[in-house]
Design an enzyme around this catalytic site. Structure first.
Site: not given
Ligand code: BGC
Length: 899
Positions: A770, A497
């Site tokens: 996270e 990401e």
């Molecule tokens: C990311 C986030 C992001 C989210 C969207 C994820 O895959 O890592 O932090 O805000 O997707 O909901």
């Protein structure tokens, strides 16, 4: 009874004596001169740059104020120091303003402007002139570029990762050189050398912007690298964000299939004559040792293919190709407004060991972002692979499944003539552990260095208290910021990401501004938020938008468009960012307004909701943390509308104020009708729902008390555990402490069992996770689909620690800490807390310490600011009453008996 002892009373007479001598001494010269937040920037493009300085603090003195200033600008230090041929002399201006003073004149491309400032204090005492500072303008207009865009002459296969191209040129300078600038940018990343020397320490240049619309170029002073006679320039390119594997589908060529370079070296001889060596069809290209490079996958470096001396004079280009020129618009080129990425910290290995699975692993002791620099020896062709991981699994083995498609691997192939030190050029990884393959024995710790890279922001915040786990939390928040402030604010730095997720950015922004000087960094990124906004006002999920035209419009994410400029206004007093972003801010609200339609409820479109809120597997129905998405969407609609109203007031846009104020009134009544009972019970009945309704001021006066009680009851019923996700978490503790429940907020903050902020810390986390349960209590992992151990969003609690525990708060009526609130909320569990924040005026300190039945509070208020200090009358709880003191700059101590 209370004793308030103003320390210093005993020494008042001595001070009085000292003071009378001091007043005769002039104010000290201003320091920390900045132009557009940067110290001596070169190659800027802001037409009317703003100048700021600090008045030095003098511990013995109180109430230092600037009453006037004078700025002088000249074309050379000599002229400036002699006040000769000034380009601008502001003359004496009676004003307290020491930040964001706008340069009023016209500025010329390529020109350096030297400036200095002197100030007068509250007693009209004049300071000496400051040390001179400067800023230098960039090329400013596309027409000032005479160089051609060039691309490698050798052929490449656009479907795979290609070796990093090298491009070079030799040239002769036949006179003595007075000054030289390199203006340079690329499609892909560039690394530039002149005569074998690196041009800059900046990394990941030209940086990441919405390349189709905005591409930064950099300006470097390369005078010292050139010589009269023959010279060579060599620039290598890496795939980077431009065309490497990147984005959700791990696709290639997001922005284009071809790398390209634009370089313009401008030399001025001592006789005034000028010469330009630009990239053009005479340059040569080839490939070198970097056989593959990608942001997610790492690098493959074959030392046997090094080209020693390739950026020096006399290198044989016999087998090189001639480059091709290519037609790329120069209109999209912009001067940087942010800060470059640099090597910022060097870490030593903490432990080198063999895992139960027999892997050779190095623990760097810190989840970090960057790379390891490593020294090996071996035979030509020997290959050493380095894999990167954030955690070990519960058996102590190397764990990479949470990286998804990102390989995070370096591969070094030795050339075999003695030890060699390797580090990647165009990639970064998120890791605490590395696994080494291809070595015969565990390496010596001295052969490995961890290099942490991030945007070169000055650290401006410190927080420490008597609970070691909280201190580790603070460290985790700051390391999370380091690793995810790599040119754009990213969600995470390790899996496939690493994108500019807007929701994460809005959640963390207030905390970020305490910890580091983020103004320039965010200014740059907001430029991309603006250009990536859709015509209908929708803001993308990620900026730069690499997820496509449909990945736009989620509330809580798109609201970064209003929340971030407003945060910068509060923290840095930046009115211009509001001006520049106002259209984007109001455009976002208009988009939501259209989505909501007549009934003013946002019930349409896609919204991520309270992302990653806590769900207990067995409690789902009984005590849900879930909040309906239309509730959240409408709440953010209200909040963003409120921020547009506030911004329009600051900018004096009265018709917008009226328009959005009446919209806000409609939203509030629609919200209350749909989601709130008469007495303040909400549907959804979740922590996040109560938190946001209160934080965003969406309830009627007489509903608020009950709403707070429901929130507290919910928290109590969970035995003081939170259940909030990305949207509720940043506001939860603030709402509690604002309403007199600081004790409940502390219980949440100090909670060690899951879900809580400290749970990951008890599991050895060194960054913010996270998820609340990235590693579950039984040691197993959450889903591999989404389990980053370096995601700053939940680190948003840092804001509360600074602004409530130690009470350092900005004042929206007098932003940028020109006026400060100091409203500490002590806690017996913490015993003491000590925080500082370096504002644009200087460092604000706030600390308190509980010893026996006494609390001692200490504060430092920087020069040219004022503050209101609020001391809890019972020593601990401000909700039981406070004593207020209006003060000017200086140090203040209060001792209060705890009741
Ligand atoms: C990311 C986030 C992001 C989210 C969207 C994820 O895959 O890592 O932090 O805000 O997707 O909901």
């Amino acid at each position: 009874w209370n004793i308030m002892k103003y320390l210093g009373i005993t020494s008042a007479f001595i001070l009085l004596f000292a003071f009378s001598t001091y007043t005769l001494i002039a104010q000290k010269a201003a320091t920390d001169l900045r132009c557009e937040y940067l110290q001596n920037p070169i190659g800027i493009g802001v037409e009317q740059p703003r100048l700021s300085w600090m008045i030095p603090s003098e511990p013995e003195k109180k109430n230092i104020k600037q009453s006037a200033y004078q700025i002088q600008v000249a074309s050379s230090i000599d002229n400036l120091e002699k006040s000769k041929r000034l380009i601008w002399d502001s003359e004496r201006v009676n004003s307290e303003q020491s930040t964001h003073v706008t340069y009023p004149g016209e500025l010329t491309a390529r020109t350096r402007y030297y400036w200095r400032v002197r100030t007068w204090d509250q007693d009209n005492q004049e300071s000496p002139w400051s040390e001179p500072a400067y800023w230098e303008m960039g090329l400013l207009h596309a027409g000032n570029w005479s160089a051609d865009w060039i691309k490698p002459g050798h052929s490449e296969d656009p479907k795979i990762a290609n070796p990093a191209p090298l491009m070079r040129k030799e040239f002769t300078l036949d006179r003595n050189i007075a000054k030289a600038r390199l203006y340079v940018t690329s499609h892909g990343l560039y690394h530039a050398e002149i005569n074998g020397e690196e041009v800059t320490e900046d990394l990941f240049t030209p940086g990441w912007t919405s390349f189709a619309k905005r591409l930064q170029y950099q300006t470097y002073d390369v005078t010292a690298l050139l010589q009269r006679g023959d010279n060579a320039i060599g620039i290598s390119l890496g795939d980077g964000w431009y065309r490497g594997k990147f984005g959700f589908s791990s696709g290639w060529n997001l922005y284009g299939e071809e790398l390209a370079l634009l370089a313009q070296l401008e030399v001025e001889y001592t006789n005034g004559k000028k010469e330009v060596i630009g990239s053009d069809a005479t340059w040569k290209s080839s490939t070198g040792p970097i056989r593959m490079t990608g942001i997610y996958d790492g690098e493959v470096y074959d030392a046997r293919m090094e080209r020693p001396g390739w950026s020096k004079v006399g290198y044989d280009t016999g087998d090189w190709s001639t480059v091709k020129t290519t037609d790329i618009s120069k209109e999209k080129l912009i001067e940087p407004r942010g800060v470059p990425v640099r090597k910022k910290e060097i870490l030593e290995p903490k432990k080198i060991f063999t895992t139960p699975a027999g892997e050779m692993v190095v623990d760097m002791g810190q989840n970090m972002v960057g790379w390891v620099e490593i020294t090996f020896d071996g035979n030509a062709g020997d290959t050493v692979s380095i894999y990167h991981a954030e955690v070990l699994d519960k058996d102590g083995n190397f764990y990479t499944e949470n990286l998804r498609e990102a390989e995070q691997r370096m591969q070094y192939i030795l050339k075999g003539d003695g030890p060699q030190t390797f580090a990647p050029q165009f990639t970064f990884q998120g890791f605490q552990f590395i696994k080494l393959e291809g070595l015969d024995a565990l390496p010596d710790p001295s052969s490995i260095k961890g290099v942490a890279v991030y945007s070169d922001m000055e650290q401006t915040g410190t927080f420490e208290c008597g609970v070691p786990l909280l201190n580790q939390l603070q460290s985790n928040i700051q390391w999370g910021q380091r690793g995810n402030f790599l040119d754009v604010p990213t969600d995470c730095p390790q899996r496939d990401e690493r994108m500019g997720w807007t929701g994460d950015a809005q959640a963390f922004a207030p905390t970020a501004c305490y910890n580091f000087h983020t103004a320039a960094f965010y200014t740059k990124w907001l430029g991309d938020v603006a250009v990536d906004q859709k015509d209908n006002g929708a803001i993308p999920f990620v900026v730069p938008n690499v997820l496509g035209d449909n990945a736009v419009g989620s509330t809580g994410w798109g609201d970064v468009a209003t929340i971030l400029p407003w945060t910068m206004y509060l923290k840095y007093g930046d009115v211009r960012i509001l001006e520049e972003q106002f259209e984007t801010m109001s455009g976002w609200v208009d988009f939501l307004d259209n989505l909501a339609g007549e009934n003013h409820l946002v019930q349409d479109g896609f919204h991520f909701g309270d992302w990653l809120f806590f769900i207990h597997p067995t409690e789902w129905n009984a005590k849900p943390g879930y909040s309906d998405v239309d509730f959240l969407a409408t709440a953010f609609f209200g909040y963003s509308t409120h921020l547009v109203v506030e911004a329009s007031k600051v900018l004096g846009k009265s018709s917008e104020t009226a328009k959005y104020q009446s919209l806000l009134t409609e939203i509030k009544s629609a919200f209350q009708e749909e989601f709130v009972t008469k007495k303040g019970r909400l549907s959804p009945h979740s922590q996040t729902a109560y938190t946001l309704a209160l934080a965003f001021d969406l309830l009627k006066e007489d509903q608020q008390e009950n709403a707070v009680r429901y929130l507290v009851k919910n928290i109590e019923s969970r035995d003081f555990h939170l259940s909030t996700g990305f949207l509720g978490t940043p506001h939860l503790c603030r709402v509690l402490s604002d309403r007199g429940y600081t004790d409940v907020a502390y219980k949440l903050l100090l909670q060690e069992s899951y879900p809580s902020w400290l749970y990951p810390v008890t599991r050895g986390a060194t960054t913010i996770w996270e998820r609340w349960d990235g590693i579950k209590p039984d040691g197993s992992f959450q889903t591999t689909a989404m389990n980053s151990f370096n995601h700053y969003a939940y680190g948003a609690i840092g804001d509360w620690m600074y602004s409530v525990t130690t009470g350092i708060q900005d004042d929206p009526k007098n932003p940028g800490y020109k006026h400060i609130f100091l409203r500490p909320h002590p806690s017996k569990e913490l015993q003491y807390a000590n925080a500082s924040h370096k504002s644009l005026y200087g460092t604000i300190h706030s600390s308190w310490k509980i010893e026996g039945d006494q609390v001692t509070f200490n504060f430092v208020v920087p020069p040219n600011t004022t503050a209101v200090i609020e001391i809890p009358q019972n020593g601990i709880n401000p909700a039981q009453g406070v004593d207020r003191y209006e003060v000017g700059s200086g140090s203040y101590t209060y001792e209060i008996a705890v009741q």
